[in-house]
Design an enzyme around this catalytic site. Structure first.
Site, short mmCIF file in Angstrom:
data_model
loop_
_atom_site.label_atom_id
_atom_site.label_comp_id
_atom_site.label_asym_id
_atom_site.label_seq_id
_atom_site.Cartn_x
_atom_site.Cartn_y
_atom_site.Cartn_z
N LYS A 1 3.20 -24.91 42.05
CA LYS A 1 3.57 -24.21 43.27
C LYS A 1 4.11 -25.25 44.24
O LYS A 1 3.41 -26.18 44.62
CB LYS A 1 2.33 -23.52 43.84
CG LYS A 1 2.57 -22.79 45.13
CD LYS A 1 1.44 -21.83 45.36
CE LYS A 1 1.19 -21.60 46.83
NZ LYS A 1 -0.01 -20.80 47.05
N PHE B 1 4.70 -19.08 50.40
CA PHE B 1 5.11 -20.33 51.01
C PHE B 1 5.97 -21.18 50.11
O PHE B 1 6.10 -22.38 50.31
CB PHE B 1 3.87 -21.09 51.47
CG PHE B 1 3.03 -20.27 52.38
CD1 PHE B 1 3.42 -20.07 53.69
CD2 PHE B 1 1.89 -19.65 51.93
CE1 PHE B 1 2.68 -19.27 54.53
CE2 PHE B 1 1.14 -18.86 52.76
CZ PHE B 1 1.53 -18.66 54.07
N GLY B 2 6.55 -20.57 49.10
CA GLY B 2 7.45 -21.35 48.26
C GLY B 2 7.40 -20.87 46.83
O GLY B 2 6.55 -20.08 46.43
N PRO B 3 8.34 -21.36 46.02
CA PRO B 3 8.46 -20.90 44.64
C PRO B 3 7.38 -21.49 43.72
O PRO B 3 6.81 -22.53 44.02
CB PRO B 3 9.83 -21.39 44.22
CG PRO B 3 10.09 -22.56 45.10
CD PRO B 3 9.38 -22.32 46.39
N ASP C 1 -6.00 -12.11 50.90
CA ASP C 1 -4.68 -11.72 50.42
C ASP C 1 -4.76 -11.23 48.97
O ASP C 1 -3.97 -11.62 48.12
CB ASP C 1 -3.70 -12.88 50.55
CG ASP C 1 -2.25 -12.40 50.53
OD1 ASP C 1 -2.02 -11.18 50.68
OD2 ASP C 1 -1.34 -13.23 50.36
N LEU D 1 8.84 -19.02 38.15
CA LEU D 1 8.01 -17.90 37.71
C LEU D 1 7.97 -16.81 38.78
O LEU D 1 7.77 -15.64 38.49
CB LEU D 1 6.58 -18.37 37.46
CG LEU D 1 6.37 -19.31 36.28
CD1 LEU D 1 4.96 -19.87 36.31
CD2 LEU D 1 6.60 -18.57 34.98
#
Ligand SMILES: *[C@@H]1O[C@H](CO)[C@@H](O)[C@H](O)[C@H]1NC(C)=O
Ligand SMILES: *[C@@H]1O[C@H](CO)[C@@H](O)[C@H](O)[C@H]1NC(C)=O
Ligand SMILES: *[C@@H]1O[C@H](CO)[C@@H](O)[C@H](O)[C@H]1NC(C)=O
Ligand SMILES: *[C@@H]1O[C@H](CO)[C@@H](O)[C@H](O)[C@H]1NC(C)=O
Ligand SMILES: *[C@@H]1O[C@H](CO)[C@@H](O)[C@H](O)[C@H]1NC(C)=O
Ligand SMILES: *[C@@H]1O[C@H](CO)[C@@H](O)[C@H](O)[C@H]1NC(C)=O
Ligand SMILES: *[C@@H]1O[C@H](CO)[C@@H](O)[C@H](O)[C@H]1NC(C)=O
Ligand SMILES: *[C@@H]1O[C@H](CO)[C@@H](O)[C@H](O)[C@H]1NC(C)=O
Ligand SMILES: *[C@@H]1O[C@H](CO)[C@@H](O)[C@H](O)[C@H]1NC(C)=O
Length: 816
Positions: free
Chosen positions: A528, A511-513, A625, A506
């Protein structure tokens, strides 16, 4: 030869009758069966155990007769001549051999041409063939069982409850019913002849807090939904195979969760009446029940039995009374200083019935209770807020874990006693503590030894990994909560995401897909997966688990569980079909989906989510964030804040913190944070302001370089606002001249949020009231951040920009 022909024929009959619809020309006879298209459920005539009466029931399509619904509960067919058919007037009816109607769906608005279909959810639905109108459905009149997608509701015109069978061999309506009660707070009840018999405790948005271990015990997601007409429904979705898990109210009034163990047998995984303490009000007013003690009933602290003799005989119905009046109940006496009443804290309690939810903060909750003499106890629970009780405290139970902290009002003398008691136990605490230290040292050693041995268990519990990142979770780690979070196995998630195929990706977080997945039961999820390569990220992972597992709000994305296995760390979220806000906002074509009203709803929703983080949740959380790609959109394009990897929890009166490790996203970071590492509510407000201006303009703050002066979106907005040309700022896709005033106000508020000095910026609750009221003069904004000394701040920013790839969260390590 002949036999096999007969066999073949009967096979054909079985197959031919495996239909899922009853029509006027195709009724169901006693020996026939209706099977839903996916084979989950069947409808047939059956006889309960020890009975020869025939009933029409819907049952799981597995061996045995586990019925979830019975039509003619009160009027069985006495022989095998029964027929279920559609009558002339379009009703679903059960007739006996004499063509007498024993049961009818009894709808009056049918036009006479209808059919009934058994759906794969177990719902039998009668529809009008001419206009496809639903005339009647079995889910509207449940019997004793609740399967996924069925809804129970409390009030209004459609009260939908479970009612027990009279006995296992008699499905007629028994003495017990179960359903929601919406009086003040949402609770689940079992009633016996309309008197409460069992109570779940209040709903906190996720679980009922009077059921310990609830969220871990269930392989299902419970949900409360409010439909368009304002009715509240209780329902659940099964995480595992929906066909093989259900709830039922048995004929002795026990609500049970059952899971299939094959061959038509079921295991009870939970039941409402496990101990004597589960019976409503077992110990009477001001009594507290603890099933692990003998006798199970005791009076709450400061109370004594109303009738000592009856009490000692085990007749607890009379309950308890105060040993001594409260100070506030006494007449003002002359002389010495009155000693104030106070509260004692009782841990892990099932909170009493008859709660009054009141709108106070956690701190105000106790203070306001103390002020009102009729307030006998209070509690504050995340997701519910402040609860007060006045008068009798009924149905209190002491759990060994979970439950709530209940603060009980007692006179001063009891408080004093508590302190004395405390001194007495301190010595023993010292002993226990040293024991604990020894035990944990042993455990640590064992764990290290285990880690050395290569044959380490595949499944690493969250606890063990928590050791590795103790720093990350040191502040306010709530281990109970963490344990409750469902753990998914690696296999489950790999299967759900087709082995993490890139097609299912997606997007990429810092910190990662993130992958889209589908569990076996069809529930869609977002997974995640923290990149295995970087050791960095585990801190953020634990942080996210801890932070988000405590949060419940409609504008925050919901964490369903996690996976810590084989060096993998994955978080499982509810899936948001519409991806993230940036996906729409910054795309010239897709942005047209977001009309002005939708944008307002989004801004408002983000504000509400942020307010919850800052104020309304039990913790004070700074997100750090906030940006367009971290705002996810649900089916209705309502926003949910996601990605709590960088969030920080603040202690009670902490308002601002410093960090050496500045993380965030270029373009959204407040100047004091980007430059000095200072973050606070106000740095989130800054990010919110940037986001607001982005939503209105449809342009990224960072990509705003078309202007000949090379200024940011903030600078541009400032210029337009001062020139009274705010309308030009608005995404032309959505603009309409009528909106001009509103646009002006939104831009004004946005500019207030992005002021250079943190103390000039409003806090979120002020922002929300500004957004929601047309009235009131807004203060004049000062120059936005990063625009005063354009030259110098630009060079600082562009340096950071090197690290920022595709708007991904960046990390800048910077000394102070
Ligand atoms: C059915 O009847 C038998 C014999 O009377 C009895 O032992 C059994 O308990 C009954 N079963 C149920 C569920 O009532
Ligand atoms: C059918 O509904 C009517 C009123 O709508 C009611 O009086 C009657 O008792 C119902 N009949 C059955 C069999 O439920
Ligand atoms: C019932 O309605 C369906 C669909 O409109 C139609 O095909 C059918 O002929 C109707 N049957 C009767 C008996 O009116
Ligand atoms: C239902 O309650 C009534 C009144 O309390 C009682 O007489 C009757 O026996 C109960 N029925 C069953 C099946 O328990
Ligand atoms: C109902 O469930 C309870 C336990 O939850 C059990 O003790 C009781 O025997 C059950 N009653 C029937 C009739 O199965
Ligand atoms: C069912 O319950 C029994 C006894 O409590 C237990 O041994 C068994 O493992 C359970 N089966 C399943 C599939 O949960
Ligand atoms: C239990 O005690 C109450 C008074 O506290 C009394 O009214 C009631 O009759 C007693 N019940 C039994 C069964 O003794
Ligand atoms: C307080 O005073 C009133 C009358 O002045 C009296 O009726 C009442 O009993 C007193 N209460 C207490 C607890 O002394
Ligand atoms: C005190 O609490 C009672 C019960 O909740 C309420 O009716 C009453 O209004 C409260 N009194 C004040 C002064 O708030």
């Amino acid at each position: 030869m002949r036999e096999s022909f007969v066999l073949l024929l009967s096979c054909c009959v079985a197959i031919c009758t495996a239909i899922d619809t009853i029509t006027i020309s195709r009724p169901i006879q006693d020996h026939e069966t209706l099977v839903s298209s996916g084979q989950n459920f069947r409808l047939a005539f059956f006889s309960p155990v020890n009975s020869s009466d025939r009933y029409v029931g819907i049952m799981f399509n597995i061996p045995g007769t586990t019925t979830i619904w019975v039509a003619n509960r009160d009027k069985p067919v006495k022989d095998s001549t029964g027929i279920l058919s559609i009558s002339e007037d379009g009703n679903l009816v059960i007739l006996n051999g004499k063509q007498e109607i024993l049961w009818s769906s009894n709808v009056s608005n049918s036009l006479g041409n209808s059919s009934a279909q058994l759906f794969d959810t177990g719902n039998l639905v009668l529809t009008d063939n001419s206009d496809r109108r639903i005339l009647w459905e079995s889910f509207q009149i449940p019997t004793d069982s609740l399967v996924p997608k069925m809804r129970l509701s409390a009030g209004g015109k459609a009260k939908i409850q479970l009612t027990s069978w009279r006995s296992p061999s008699d499905p007629s309506i028994g003495n017990f019913s179960a359903g929601l009660n919406l009086f003040r707070l949402i609770q689940f009840f079992v009633w016996k002849n309309n008197e409460p018999c069992w109570r779940s405790g209040p709903w906190n948005g996720n679980t009922f807090i009077g059921i310990p271990g609830m969220s871990s015990a269930y392989q299902s997601r419970l949900d409360l939904v409010e439909d368009n007409s304002g009715s509240t429904y209780f329902t659940y979705n099964s995480v595992n195979n929906p066909a093989l898990f259900y709830y039922t109210l048995n004929s002795s009034g026990s609500l049970q969760a059952k899971v299939s163990i094959g061959k038509g047998d079921w295991n009870v995984t939970w039941s409402s009446l496990k101990t004597q303490c589960d019976f409503y009000g077992k110990c009477g007013p001001f009594g507290s029940c603890n099933p692990r003690r003998s006798p199970i009933c005791t009076c709450l602290q400061g109370f004594k039995p109303r009738d000592e003799e009856e009490w000692s005989r085990g007749n607890w119905t009379g309950g308890c009374i105060r040993k001594e009046l409260l100070q506030c109940e006494r007449n003002q006496s002359s002389g010495q200083d009155p000693k104030q009443d106070g509260f004692v804290r009782l841990e892990n309690m099932k909170v009493p019935d008859f709660t009054e939810p009141v709108a106070f903060s956690e701190e105000g909750c106790g203070r306001s209770c103390l002020k009102n003499c009729s307030c006998t106890a209070y509690a504050y629970y995340n997701g519910i807020g402040c609860m007060h009780w006045s008068g009798n405290l009924i149905d209190v139970q002491k759990f060994s874990y979970d439950g709530a902290d209940l603060y009980l009002r007692v006179p001063y003398s009891e408080l004093d006693k508590k302190n004395k008691d405390m001194k007495a136990v301190i010595a023993s605490i010292v002993v226990v503590a040293s024991l604990l230290i020894a035990v944990s040292a042993y455990l640590c050693w064992k764990w290290l030894a285990k880690r050395k041995g290569k044959d380490q268990d595949d499944k690493v519990s969250l606890f063990e990994s928590a050791y590795k990142v103790e720093n990350a979770v040191s502040n306010s780690l709530d281990r109970g909560k963490l344990e409750e979070l469902p753990l998914y196995t690696y296999e489950t998630l790999a299967e759900a995401t087709d082995n993490f195929q890139s097609d299912n990706e997606l997007g990429k977080g810092g910190f990662g897909p993130v992958y889209k997945g589908k569990l076996i039961d069809g529930q869609e999820i977002a997974v995640k997966r923290l990149s295995t390569s970087s050791g960095q990220g585990i801190e953020e992972f634990m942080n996210e688990v801890v932070v988000i597992s405590k949060l419940q709000h409609r504008n925050l994305v919901r964490l369903l569980g996690c996976c810590v296995e084989r060096d993998e760390k994955m978080l499982v979220y509810e899936y948001m079909p519409h991806k993230s806000l940036d996906f729409y906002l910054f795309d010239s074509i897709k942005s047209s989906v977001l009309d002005w009203n939708k944008r307002i709803v989004i801004i408002d929703g983000i504000g509400r989510g942020l307010l919850y983080l800052h104020r309304d949740s039990r913790l004070k959380i700074i997100h750090r964030d906030l940006k367009a790609s971290n705002i996810l959109l649900d089916e209705e394009l309502k926003p949910k804040i996601s990605d709590f990897g960088l969030a920080r929890i603040f202690g009670g009166n902490e308002n601002q913190a410093n960090t050496n490790r500045i993380v965030g996203t270029y373009g959204y970071m407040a100047p004091e944070y980007a430059m000095r590492g200072k973050f606070s509510e106000k740095s989130d407000v800054y990010s919110f302001g940037v986001l607001l201006l982005e939503i209105i303009s449809g342009k990224r703050n960072t990509s705003f370089y078309h202007d000949e002066n090379d200024i940011s979106l903030l600078g541009h907005a400032w210029k337009m606002w001062n020139k009274n040309e705010t309308a030009k700022l608005v995404d032309q896709v959505t603009f309409h001249p009528d909106m001009e005033r509103e646009v002006l106000r939104y831009v004004h508020i946005g500019l207030l949020c992005v002021q250079d000095s943190a103390k000039d910026r409003p806090n979120v609750s002020t922002v929300l009231s500004m957004l929601n009221s047309e009235l009131g003069e807004l203060p004049h904004p000062k120059l936005p951040a990063y625009t005063a000394t354009l030259g110098s701040s630009k060079s600082e920013c562009s340096q950071q920009r090197v690290d920022s790839v595709n708007n991904v969260s960046l990390t800048t390590v910077q000394g102070r």
